[in-house]
Design a protein around this motif. Structure first.
Motif, PDB file in Angstrom:
ATOM      1  N   SER A   1       8.798   1.477   4.552  1.00 33.86           N
ATOM      2  CA  SER A   1       8.004   0.262   4.305  1.00 33.86           C
ATOM      3  C   SER A   1       6.705   0.285   5.101  1.00 33.86           C
ATOM      4  N   GLN A   2       6.758   0.854   6.317  1.00 39.04           N
ATOM      5  CA  GLN A   2       5.551   0.943   7.137  1.00 39.04           C
ATOM      6  C   GLN A   2       4.541   1.902   6.500  1.00 39.04           C
ATOM      7  N   LYS A   3       5.054   3.039   6.001  1.00 41.73           N
ATOM      8  CA  LYS A   3       4.173   3.994   5.334  1.00 41.73           C
ATOM      9  C   LYS A   3       3.536   3.382   4.086  1.00 41.73           C
ATOM     10  N   THR A   4       4.354   2.646   3.339  1.00 37.28           N
ATOM     11  CA  THR A   4       3.838   1.996   2.137  1.00 37.28           C
ATOM     12  C   THR A   4       2.747   0.990   2.486  1.00 37.28           C
ATOM     13  N   TYR A   5       2.964   0.222   3.560  1.00 40.07           N
ATOM     14  CA  TYR A   5       1.976  -0.779   3.982  1.00 40.07           C
ATOM     15  C   TYR A   5       0.667  -0.101   4.376  1.00 40.07           C
ATOM     16  N   ILE A   6       0.776   1.016   5.098  1.00 39.71           N
ATOM     17  CA  ILE A   6      -0.429   1.730   5.532  1.00 39.71           C
ATOM     18  C   ILE A   6      -1.252   2.160   4.326  1.00 39.71           C
TER      19      ILE A   6
ATOM     20  N   LYS B   1      -1.308   0.914   1.366  1.00 40.25           N
ATOM     21  CA  LYS B   1      -1.863  -0.224   0.642  1.00 40.25           C
ATOM     22  C   LYS B   1      -3.019  -0.877   1.409  1.00 40.25           C
ATOM     23  N   ALA B   2      -2.863  -0.935   2.737  1.00 34.06           N
ATOM     24  CA  ALA B   2      -3.849  -1.662   3.550  1.00 34.06           C
ATOM     25  C   ALA B   2      -5.112  -0.865   3.819  1.00 34.06           C
TER      26      ALA B   2
ATOM     27  N   LYS C   1      -8.247  -2.481   5.883  1.00 32.46           N
ATOM     28  CA  LYS C   1      -7.991  -2.810   7.280  1.00 32.46           C
ATOM     29  C   LYS C   1      -8.172  -1.552   8.121  1.00 32.46           C
TER      30      LYS C   1
ATOM     31  N   ILE D   1      -3.984  -2.233  11.393  1.00 32.84           N
ATOM     32  CA  ILE D   1      -2.713  -1.824  10.791  1.00 32.84           C
ATOM     33  C   ILE D   1      -1.657  -1.605  11.860  1.00 32.84           C
TER      34      ILE D   1
ATOM     35  N   ARG E   1      -0.479  -4.861  13.254  1.00 29.52           N
ATOM     36  CA  ARG E   1       0.364  -5.562  12.285  1.00 29.52           C
ATOM     37  C   ARG E   1       1.778  -4.981  12.235  1.00 29.52           C
ATOM     38  N   LEU E   2       1.887  -3.649  12.351  1.00 30.20           N
ATOM     39  CA  LEU E   2       3.192  -2.983  12.272  1.00 30.20           C
ATOM     40  C   LEU E   2       3.860  -2.790  13.630  1.00 30.20           C
TER      41      LEU E   2
END
Length: 606
Positions: free
Chosen positions: A6-11, A13-14, A18, A23, A26-27
């Motif tokens: 999920s952290q990799k996915t967020y990176i 996307k962001a 950001k 980032i 946030r994580l």
């Protein structure tokens, strides 16, 4: 510590919306882990960005895009209509009078379009305006309004290439639409070249963005063509290659783009060579207006640049001292220190942004780069002029729109963000409407300028013109005298004061002043004409002849000069020569009543 899925996915996307620091915070992970993941998946992320942008590009010119964004485009148009509506009936002012009214005979001829090949598009617009509306100011000003609408819409279309924040395009475009810093380029007909050049340059930049992402050659060709269009309106956009280079340095790849950037530098270089042929004309023009040798003027960049930048920033935050002549700069030691500190802080902020948010760094650099041509140390431009900052305003308003949008996306600050935008929009709109009143008439403009630029001799000279038109000779003389006190080498003020003395019957004083004006500026044909007229009144025809000949040489299409020369020729007993001059006057103005009466008199004297 390894990153979770999920952290990799967020990176993915962001980024890059950001920063890596944002980032990581946030994580709650180390920055180095974020950077390592980005480096490892660089190609994947780049492909994702290209795909997203290509999707935007496909929509940008589609029917669906226009349907989706039409309400915003209409609203932006209405903003412009509201704030500039009171400028529609404004008169010709300042340089407009010479460029349009006094050049009417040239505007009638289609050859006017080609009289200055380096600015052919600008000449074409003036020619079309004359054919449609004659000397009606609205026929010329409407181009500025329409191009301003185009610029605002282009800002709205370009901004999404740089941010995913939903409201930045509308916020930035709205501020561009109504901010008072754009008035001088929109309301003032002669200032319209900055709007028109910005329009074509932004189309070129949009085309470049499309080409960079799609590699479709038609977009690159469009980039080049519209850049040349922009150059044919104003040479101030010659810095465009630096904008492209700065874009590639911050958000692209100089290594992959240096060849196409070189092409733009080549175009600018060739255009610059053509412009160099006109530098002497520019120096002559400035010298004639100020009475000083403009070619020997040199600004100290260490003071010039901070003064200009600090002044522009002040006018963006609150434009309370808008003026045609920005001349009242406080050069006291504390002021100099403040100007320099503000500039250093701005550059320091730019370095910070370059490390943390390259998108904002690019747009800050965009603003500064567009001012490079006007911040030259050689005195070729005014130190500060609101019209100079028109194109650069896009960068300023992107940053403002980005900041306001960031507030609206924060749950606790959302209301504050919308309230701030509303306040700015209303305040700037009100200021623009009020400032437009200053541009409605010559009198309004010069009285408003007198309040903000009392140390500029041109201000007092123009106020003197106002009083002279009103028939208040005493106040006119005071204003012209004050202009001379501020600058004892100001020929226009001497000439105008001489006019007042002549109207008051003080012909000896008038003659002395005309001679001084003509000696300071040998291109001032009006002074030569009036010297000749005063000598003709005294029957000193031989003394008058060299002056009227000089005036004709400077302004060979003026029929009144030929009738004056005919009087001189007749006074010297040269009746055939007098008739020849009358015929020349009728060549330029077949309906000239003075010339026709003189021809009848000469025919009876045969």
């Amino acid at each position: 510590m390894s990153l979770t899925y999920s952290q990799k996915t967020y990176i993915q996307k962001a980024y890059p919306e950001k920063t890596t620091k944002e980032i990581a915070e946030r994580l709650h992970v180390p920055i180095k882990d974020v950077e390592a993941h980005l480096h490892k998946n660089k190609q994947l992320i780049e492909k994702k960005l290209v795909k997203e942008i290509e999707s935007k590009e496909t929509k940008l010119f589609s029917k669906q895009w226009f349907i989706e964004h039409l309400p915003y485009l209409i609203l932006l148009f209405l903003f412009i209509l509201v704030v500039y509506f009171n400028s529609f009936t404004a008169e010709l002012v300042s340089d407009d009078i010479y460029a349009i009214k006094e050049l009417e005979n040239q505007l009638k001829n289609v050859n006017y379009i080609w009289h200055n090949p380096t600015f052919i598009l600008r000449s074409l617009l003036y020619y079309i305006s004359y054919q449609i509306g004659g000397l009606s100011p609205f026929a010329y000003r409407i181009w500025n309004i329409l191009f301003h609408v185009g610029v605002v819409w282009l800002v709205y279309a370009i901004v999404p290439f740089f941010t995913k924040k939903k409201y930045v395009p509308f916020f930035a475009a709205s501020l561009m639409a109504v901010h008072p810093m754009t008035i001088e380029a929109v309301t003032w007909i002669s200032g319209g070249i900055y709007v028109q050049a910005a329009f074509f340059l932004l189309i070129s930049f949009l085309s470049y963005l499309l080409y960079q992402r799609t590699e479709d050659k038609k977009f690159f060709v469009s980039t080049v063509i519209f850049y040349i269009f922009a150059l044919s309106i104003s040479e101030k956009v010659i810095v465009y290659p630096f904008i492209i280079g700065w874009y590639e340095l911050t958000l692209g790849s100089l290594k992959e783009s240096w060849q196409r950037i070189t092409l733009f530098f080549g175009i600018s270089f060739l255009w610059g060579l053509m412009i160099l042929t006109r530098v002497s004309e520019r120096f002559a023009y400035l010298s004639s207006k100020t009475g000083n040798d403009a070619s020997s003027t040199f600004y100290n960049p260490l003071l010039q640049i901070p003064t200009a930048i600090a002044t522009y920033l002040h006018l963006y935050v609150w434009p309370d001292s808008l003026t045609l002549y920005h001349s009242d700069f406080d050069l006291s030691a504390p002021a100099k220190i403040i100007y320099i500190l503000v500039t250093l802080l701005l550059f320091g902020f730019g370095i910070y942004l370059f490390k943390r948010n390259k998108v904002l760094a690019f747009w800050l650099g965009f603003f500064l780069i567009t001012l490079l041509t006007t911040m030259n140390p050689f005195g070729l431009s005014w130190l500060v002029a609101e019209r100079y900052a028109y194109l650069g305003s896009v960068g300023v308003f992107f940053i403002w729109g980005y900041a306001i949008s960031s507030l609206t996306e924060h749950k606790k600050l959302q209301t504050l963000g919308y309230l701030l935008f509303a306040i700015l929009l209303v305040a700037f709109s009100a200021r623009t409407i009020a400032r437009n009143n200053d541009w409605r008439t010559q009198d309004n403009l010069w009285f408003a300028t007198a309040k903000t630029s009392p140390s500029d001799p041109k201000t007092h000279n123009n106020v003197g013109d106002v009083y002279a038109r009103r028939g208040d000779l005493d106040k006119a003389a005071e204003a012209f005298t004050q202009a001379i006190k501020v600058n004892p080498r100001y020929p226009d003020a001497y000439h105008n004061l001489a006019n007042i003395y002549w109207r008051a019957g003080k012909t000896n004083e008038a003659m002395d002043l005309y001679v001084q004006a003509y000696e300071m500026n040998p291109t001032l044909w009006q002074s030569a004409q009036n010297i000749a007229a005063l000598l003709i009144n005294e029957k000193k025809f031989a003394e008058a002849e060299p002056y009227i000949k000089a005036a004709i040489k400077l302004n060979p299409q003026n029929p009144e000069l030929y009738t004056s020369y005919a009087t001189v020729k007749a006074g010297l007993g040269d009746l055939p020569g007098a008739r020849e001059q009358v015929m020349l006057a009728l060549t330029y103005d077949p309906q000239n009543e003075t010339a026709r009466q003189m021809l009848m008199q000469l025919d009876t004297m045969k």
